[in-house]
Design a protein around this motif. Structure first.
Motif, PDB file in Angstrom:
ATOM      1  N   GLU A 117      -9.420  57.744 -29.106  1.00 21.75           N
ATOM      2  CA  GLU A 117      -9.485  59.207 -29.000  1.00 21.75           C
ATOM      3  C   GLU A 117     -10.588  59.669 -28.063  1.00 21.75           C
ATOM      4  O   GLU A 117     -10.530  60.766 -27.531  1.00 21.75           O
ATOM      5  N   ASP A 118     -11.610  58.847 -27.849  1.00 22.32           N
ATOM      6  CA  ASP A 118     -12.744  59.241 -27.014  1.00 22.32           C
ATOM      7  C   ASP A 118     -12.619  58.791 -25.566  1.00 22.32           C
ATOM      8  O   ASP A 118     -13.404  59.217 -24.723  1.00 22.32           O
ATOM      9  N   ILE A 119     -11.680  57.937 -25.274  1.00 27.58           N
ATOM     10  CA  ILE A 119     -11.561  57.383 -23.915  1.00 27.58           C
ATOM     11  C   ILE A 119     -10.881  58.390 -23.000  1.00 27.58           C
ATOM     12  O   ILE A 119      -9.873  58.999 -23.353  1.00 27.58           O
ATOM     13  N   THR A 120     -11.467  58.546 -21.820  1.00 31.25           N
ATOM     14  CA  THR A 120     -10.889  59.430 -20.804  1.00 31.25           C
ATOM     15  C   THR A 120     -10.738  58.658 -19.498  1.00 31.25           C
ATOM     16  O   THR A 120     -11.382  57.639 -19.275  1.00 31.25           O
ATOM     17  N   ILE A 121      -9.886  59.195 -18.647  1.00 30.27           N
ATOM     18  CA  ILE A 121      -9.632  58.628 -17.324  1.00 30.27           C
ATOM     19  C   ILE A 121     -10.192  59.616 -16.300  1.00 30.27           C
ATOM     20  O   ILE A 121     -10.059  60.832 -16.456  1.00 30.27           O
ATOM     21  N   TYR A 122     -10.782  59.095 -15.236  1.00 29.36           N
ATOM     22  CA  TYR A 122     -11.309  59.970 -14.189  1.00 29.36           C
ATOM     23  C   TYR A 122     -10.199  60.836 -13.604  1.00 29.36           C
ATOM     24  O   TYR A 122      -9.139  60.338 -13.256  1.00 29.36           O
ATOM     25  N   GLY A 123     -10.478  62.126 -13.514  1.00 32.78           N
ATOM     26  CA  GLY A 123      -9.547  63.051 -12.894  1.00 32.78           C
ATOM     27  C   GLY A 123     -10.177  63.691 -11.673  1.00 32.78           C
ATOM     28  O   GLY A 123     -11.396  63.656 -11.507  1.00 32.78           O
ATOM     29  N   GLU A 124      -9.346  64.260 -10.815  1.00 35.76           N
ATOM     30  CA  GLU A 124      -9.869  64.925  -9.624  1.00 35.76           C
ATOM     31  C   GLU A 124     -10.640  66.183  -9.996  1.00 35.76           C
ATOM     32  O   GLU A 124     -11.645  66.503  -9.385  1.00 35.76           O
ATOM     33  N   GLU A 125     -10.139  66.901 -11.005  1.00 34.34           N
ATOM     34  CA  GLU A 125     -10.785  68.146 -11.411  1.00 34.34           C
ATOM     35  C   GLU A 125     -11.507  67.984 -12.749  1.00 34.34           C
ATOM     36  O   GLU A 125     -12.624  68.421 -12.905  1.00 34.34           O
ATOM     37  N   GLU A 126     -10.847  67.385 -13.698  1.00 34.85           N
ATOM     38  CA  GLU A 126     -11.463  67.129 -15.007  1.00 34.85           C
ATOM     39  C   GLU A 126     -10.912  65.823 -15.550  1.00 34.85           C
ATOM     40  O   GLU A 126      -9.877  65.340 -15.098  1.00 34.85           O
ATOM     41  N   GLU A 127     -11.620  65.258 -16.502  1.00 39.13           N
ATOM     42  CA  GLU A 127     -11.192  63.994 -17.080  1.00 39.13           C
ATOM     43  C   GLU A 127      -9.894  64.172 -17.861  1.00 39.13           C
ATOM     44  O   GLU A 127      -9.636  65.237 -18.426  1.00 39.13           O
ATOM     45  N   ILE A 128      -9.100  63.112 -17.900  1.00 34.93           N
ATOM     46  CA  ILE A 128      -7.812  63.129 -18.586  1.00 34.93           C
ATOM     47  C   ILE A 128      -7.943  62.247 -19.821  1.00 34.93           C
ATOM     48  O   ILE A 128      -8.331  61.076 -19.721  1.00 34.93           O
ATOM     49  N   ARG A 129      -7.622  62.808 -20.970  1.00 29.59           N
ATOM     50  CA  ARG A 129      -7.723  62.041 -22.218  1.00 29.59           C
ATOM     51  C   ARG A 129      -6.642  60.966 -22.265  1.00 29.59           C
ATOM     52  O   ARG A 129      -5.485  61.205 -21.923  1.00 29.59           O
ATOM     53  N   LEU A 130      -7.027  59.783 -22.709  1.00 32.17           N
ATOM     54  CA  LEU A 130      -6.095  58.675 -22.845  1.00 32.17           C
ATOM     55  C   LEU A 130      -4.939  59.062 -23.771  1.00 32.17           C
ATOM     56  O   LEU A 130      -3.789  58.734 -23.502  1.00 32.17           O
ATOM     57  N   LEU A 131      -5.245  59.790 -24.831  1.00 37.25           N
ATOM     58  CA  LEU A 131      -4.189  60.199 -25.766  1.00 37.25           C
ATOM     59  C   LEU A 131      -3.146  61.078 -25.093  1.00 37.25           C
ATOM     60  O   LEU A 131      -1.964  61.017 -25.424  1.00 37.25           O
TER      61      LEU A 131
END
Length: 134
Positions: A51-65
């Motif tokens: 639930e806490d993992i995110t992926i780098y986004g161009e504008e904002e991080e994207i949640r793995l979920l």
């Protein structure tokens, strides 16, 4: 999706279910058929809940979920983790539009695919996440 008890442990392949805690650390159980329990130290091991993992986004991080939800809702076929980089990238463009292509590597995409394949059959994948405490 209620994946709060599922964690990734740095340096260990696969995913684990958090089943308890003792003085020395957290008690984890593998999600494979073996159901092996292990203790990881609080001080020397990095862990993150899915639930806490995110992926780098161009504008904002994207949640793995959110990526998992997109795969599930759209019924998107997962590429093989041995696919070439362009196949993996095209898949990720579909499930995580707006990800930062310069900072999200093929190895990251392979990990997302592997994790999805591990959890897709679990009942937790179908449960609603509990509301956050305020």
């Amino acid at each position: 999706m209620n994946l709060r008890a599922l964690v990734s442990v740095t340096g260990k392949p696969g995913l684990f279910k958090l089943v308890g805690q003792n003085k020395g650390g957290f008690i984890l159980e593998t999600l494979d058929q073996a159901k092996i329990k292990t203790v990881v130290s609080l001080s020397s091991t990095k862990m993150a809940t899915l639930e806490d993992i995110t992926i780098y986004g161009e504008e904002e991080e994207i949640r793995l979920l959110n990526i998992f939800e997109t795969i599930k809702e759209k019924g998107i076929a997962l590429p093989d983790t041995k696919s070439d980089g362009e196949t993996l990238r095209n898949f990720f463009r579909e499930v995580a539009p707006g990800h930062d292509e310069s900072r999200v590597y093929s190895s990251d995409i392979k990990k997302v695919i592997t994790w999805y394949n591990i959890i897709k059959e679990f009942p937790l994948f179908e449960e609603e996440a509990p509301a956050p405490l305020m």
